[in-house]
Write a protein that holds these residues in place. Structure first.
Motif, PDB file in Angstrom:
ATOM      1  N   ILE A 150      -8.031  -3.131   1.331  1.00  0.00           N
ATOM      2  CA  ILE A 150      -6.424  -2.412   1.826  1.00  0.00           C
ATOM      3  C   ILE A 150      -6.018  -3.318   3.097  1.00  0.00           C
ATOM      4  CG2 ILE A 150      -6.201  -0.604   0.860  1.00  0.00           C
ATOM      5  CD1 ILE A 150      -6.283   0.950   2.711  1.00  0.00           C
TER       6      ILE A 150
ATOM      7  N   LYS B  54      -7.576   6.386  -0.576  1.00  0.00           N
ATOM      8  CA  LYS B  54      -7.129   7.292  -1.456  1.00  0.00           C
ATOM      9  C   LYS B  54      -6.897   6.844  -2.654  1.00  0.00           C
ATOM     10  CE  LYS B  54      -5.584  11.077  -2.986  1.00  0.00           C
ATOM     11  NZ  LYS B  54      -4.424  11.572  -3.397  1.00  0.00           N
ATOM     12  N   GLU B  55      -5.101   6.575  -2.041  1.00  0.00           N
ATOM     13  CA  GLU B  55      -3.905   6.999  -3.421  1.00  0.00           C
ATOM     14  C   GLU B  55      -4.648   5.000  -4.292  1.00  0.00           C
ATOM     15  OE1 GLU B  55      -2.197   7.818  -5.368  1.00  0.00           O
ATOM     16  OE2 GLU B  55      -2.726   9.203  -4.063  1.00  0.00           O
ATOM     17  N   GLN B  56      -5.192   3.860  -3.275  1.00  0.00           N
ATOM     18  CA  GLN B  56      -4.964   2.952  -4.605  1.00  0.00           C
ATOM     19  C   GLN B  56      -6.517   2.583  -4.987  1.00  0.00           C
ATOM     20  OE1 GLN B  56      -4.176  -0.861  -2.510  1.00  0.00           O
ATOM     21  NE2 GLN B  56      -3.214   0.584  -1.170  1.00  0.00           N
TER      22      GLN B  56
ATOM     23  N   TYR C 166      -2.852  16.223   0.106  1.00  0.00           N
ATOM     24  CA  TYR C 166      -2.339  14.950   0.489  1.00  0.00           C
ATOM     25  C   TYR C 166      -1.082  15.280   0.483  1.00  0.00           C
ATOM     26  CZ  TYR C 166      -2.478  10.110  -0.034  1.00  0.00           C
ATOM     27  OH  TYR C 166      -1.616   8.780  -0.203  1.00  0.00           O
TER      28      TYR C 166
ATOM     29  N   ARG D 231      -7.533   7.107  -7.137  1.00  0.00           N
ATOM     30  CA  ARG D 231      -6.458   7.833  -8.111  1.00  0.00           C
ATOM     31  C   ARG D 231      -6.536   7.926  -9.829  1.00  0.00           C
ATOM     32  NH1 ARG D 231      -1.581   4.187  -8.867  1.00  0.00           N
ATOM     33  NH2 ARG D 231      -2.769   2.842  -8.104  1.00  0.00           N
TER      34      ARG D 231
ATOM     35  N   MET E 245      -4.607   5.266   8.448  1.00  0.00           N
ATOM     36  CA  MET E 245      -3.689   4.845   7.856  1.00  0.00           C
ATOM     37  C   MET E 245      -4.555   4.694   6.400  1.00  0.00           C
ATOM     38  SD  MET E 245      -0.175   5.057   7.550  1.00  0.00           S
ATOM     39  CE  MET E 245       1.391   5.681   8.703  1.00  0.00           C
TER      40      MET E 245
ATOM     41  N   ILE F  61       2.526   1.944  -3.694  1.00  0.00           N
ATOM     42  CA  ILE F  61       1.780   2.195  -4.361  1.00  0.00           C
ATOM     43  C   ILE F  61       1.568   4.477  -3.891  1.00  0.00           C
ATOM     44  CG2 ILE F  61      -0.172   2.613  -5.361  1.00  0.00           C
ATOM     45  CD1 ILE F  61      -0.586  -0.597  -4.858  1.00  0.00           C
TER      46      ILE F  61
ATOM     47  N   GLU G 274       0.902  -1.355  -0.258  1.00  0.00           N
ATOM     48  CA  GLU G 274      -0.316  -0.169   0.019  1.00  0.00           C
ATOM     49  C   GLU G 274       0.522   1.338   0.133  1.00  0.00           C
ATOM     50  OE1 GLU G 274      -0.762  -2.500   2.176  1.00  0.00           O
ATOM     51  OE2 GLU G 274      -3.336  -2.581   1.505  1.00  0.00           O
TER      52      GLU G 274
ATOM     53  N   LEU H 190      -5.234   7.391   4.253  1.00  0.00           N
ATOM     54  CA  LEU H 190      -4.268   7.721   3.557  1.00  0.00           C
ATOM     55  C   LEU H 190      -3.732   6.246   2.403  1.00  0.00           C
ATOM     56  CD1 LEU H 190      -2.265   9.683   3.624  1.00  0.00           C
ATOM     57  CD2 LEU H 190      -0.381   8.165   4.725  1.00  0.00           C
ATOM     58  N   PHE H 191      -4.036   4.731   2.551  1.00  0.00           N
ATOM     59  CA  PHE H 191      -3.964   4.467   1.382  1.00  0.00           C
ATOM     60  C   PHE H 191      -5.074   4.094   1.085  1.00  0.00           C
ATOM     61  CE2 PHE H 191      -1.081   1.889   4.495  1.00  0.00           C
ATOM     62  CZ  PHE H 191       0.301   2.692   4.347  1.00  0.00           C
TER      63      PHE H 191
ATOM     64  N   LEU I 295       1.133  12.335   8.664  1.00  0.00           N
ATOM     65  CA  LEU I 295       1.068  11.128   9.589  1.00  0.00           C
ATOM     66  C   LEU I 295       1.967   9.796   9.364  1.00  0.00           C
ATOM     67  CD1 LEU I 295      -1.408   9.592  10.363  1.00  0.00           C
ATOM     68  CD2 LEU I 295      -1.661   8.830   8.205  1.00  0.00           C
TER      69      LEU I 295
END
Lengths: 251, 126
Positions: free
Chosen positions: B50, B63-65, A133, B68, B57, A37, A34, B60-61, A140
């Motif tokens: 995820i 959002k990108e996965q 972002y 995007r 967290m 990426i 994760e 956070l992840f 974080l």
């Protein structure tokens, strides 16, 4: 006047290109899928920002097209700060550099929102969300690891101490400061540095880390005038490895 | 047993002799279900899962996965363990006997009647 703006655009773009390339070196090697990426995507954003600035240079000042500027200049012509060219090191260092650099970039674009040079003000507006972002991601991680285990805390503190002299080198002034300030293009590196310090200090404290003694650090200057560490040239060679086979190839 | 040619399987140490793969607290992250919203006011839709250490967290992840590649205005993450579900073997509960198909939305064949109404109306105006 145009020399001053060109210098500003070039150093912003070069910073973004080089850190984008460096951070992309983590692609496929990130600590977990994760994060791999996410970090790769942030690196891609940086290359995008660089492209946007090189494009302004081409459109407004008739400079060569972005690919030529990015790939075919000599090391001495790069105005990036030394912070961005350092090797990726361990993930703690890469995260810390990302935190320090992206906050400076975020502050810079916030200040440029009011720039009298409209193309830059427009760009700043366009990438505001992206920078949100970027700093969220950095904050974080810094907070989790800084206030995490004994080992993660020690690593983050060491990374901060190591990166700080280079981060301060980001704010090396050019010969155009007065001109940029008086014409309202940019408030200058010193104002940027003040804003940046105010922005990162509370996060560093929240992360249970100790802010290095800024007043007694010798910033690593030179990059803004084309003086780089031993690490930039190999990066540039690698970046243009394919293009160098035949620079006139049509893509 | 013939050793697998897949290096991932060979590394997996399936007989567990080395203790590799045992669950250690904080070492294995929590699965989160991700819900994606492409327009304000629309419902969030489940798009995948995820792993993350905590909800922050996970966002956070996610959002990108999941944010995007397509238009996104908002994302929810929920610990997968907080989702309650029926067992798959109870799937037969959902079966409907044929004579109850009036309960299904498809049990109302209105489309034909609408089409008939429309075509009648068209003839009227001609």
């Amino acid at each position: 006047m145009s020399a001053a703006i060109k210098n500003l655009l070039l150093k912003i773009a070069d910073d973004e290109l080089i850190i984008g390339h460096r951070n992309s070196e983590w692609t496929g090697l990130g600590p977990i899928l994760e994060e791999d990426i996410a970090f790769s995507s942030l690196a891609q954003d940086q290359i995008g920002h660089a492209l946007a600035n090189y494009t302004i240079l081409q459109k407004e000042f008739g400079e060569a097209e972005p690919d030529v500027v990015a790939y075919l200049r000599t090391e001495k012509e790069f105005l990036s700060c030394q912070l961005v060219e350092l090797p990726i090191g361990e993930y703690d260092f890469s995260l810390m550099r990302h935190f320090l650099f992206d906050h400076s970039e975020s502050c810079r674009y916030e200040l440029l929102l009011k720039s009298s040079f409209i193309p830059l003000a427009q760009l700043a507006k366009r990438i505001k969300g992206e920078m949100k972002y970027h700093t969220l991601h950095a904050d974080l991680w810094i907070t989790k690891l800084g206030a995490g285990t004994e080992e993660s805390h020690a690593r983050m503190q060491a990374a901060l101490n190591e990166a700080m002299p280079y981060a301060l080198g980001l704010f090396e002034t050019s010969d155009y400061e007065d001109e940029l300030i008086s014409t309202g293009v940019f408030v200058g590196e010193n104002a940027l540095k003040t804003m940046w310090l105010e922005r990162i200090a509370p996060i560093i404290e929240h992360a249970n880390l100790k802010m290095p003694d800024i007043a007694n650090i010798d910033p690593k200057f030179g990059g803004r005038h084309g003086y780089h560490t031993e690490y930039l040239q190999p990066l540039l060679s690698e970046m243009s490895e394919v293009l160098d086979l035949d620079p006139t190839t049509k893509w | 047993m013939t050793p697998s040619i897949d290096p991932r399987i060979r590394r997996a140490d399936l007989d567990g002799a080395s203790g590799f793969g045992a669950l250690v607290e904080n070492e294995n992250w929590t699965p989160f279900a991700v819900f994606h919203q492409d327009k304000r006011g629309e419902r969030h839709e489940f798009v995948g899962t995820i792993h993350a250490s905590d909800p922050e967290m996970a966002l956070l992840f996610a959002k990108e996965q999941y944010g995007r590649r397509k238009k996104t205005v908002n994302i929810w993450v929920v610990r997968s363990s907080d989702i309650f579900t029926f067992a798959h073997e109870d799937e037969d509960m959902f079966e409907t006997v044929p004579d109850k198909n009036y309960r299904e939305a498809s049990g109302y064949p209105v489309r034909k009647r609408i089409n008939k109404y429309l075509s009648d109306k068209e003839h009227e105006t001609v």
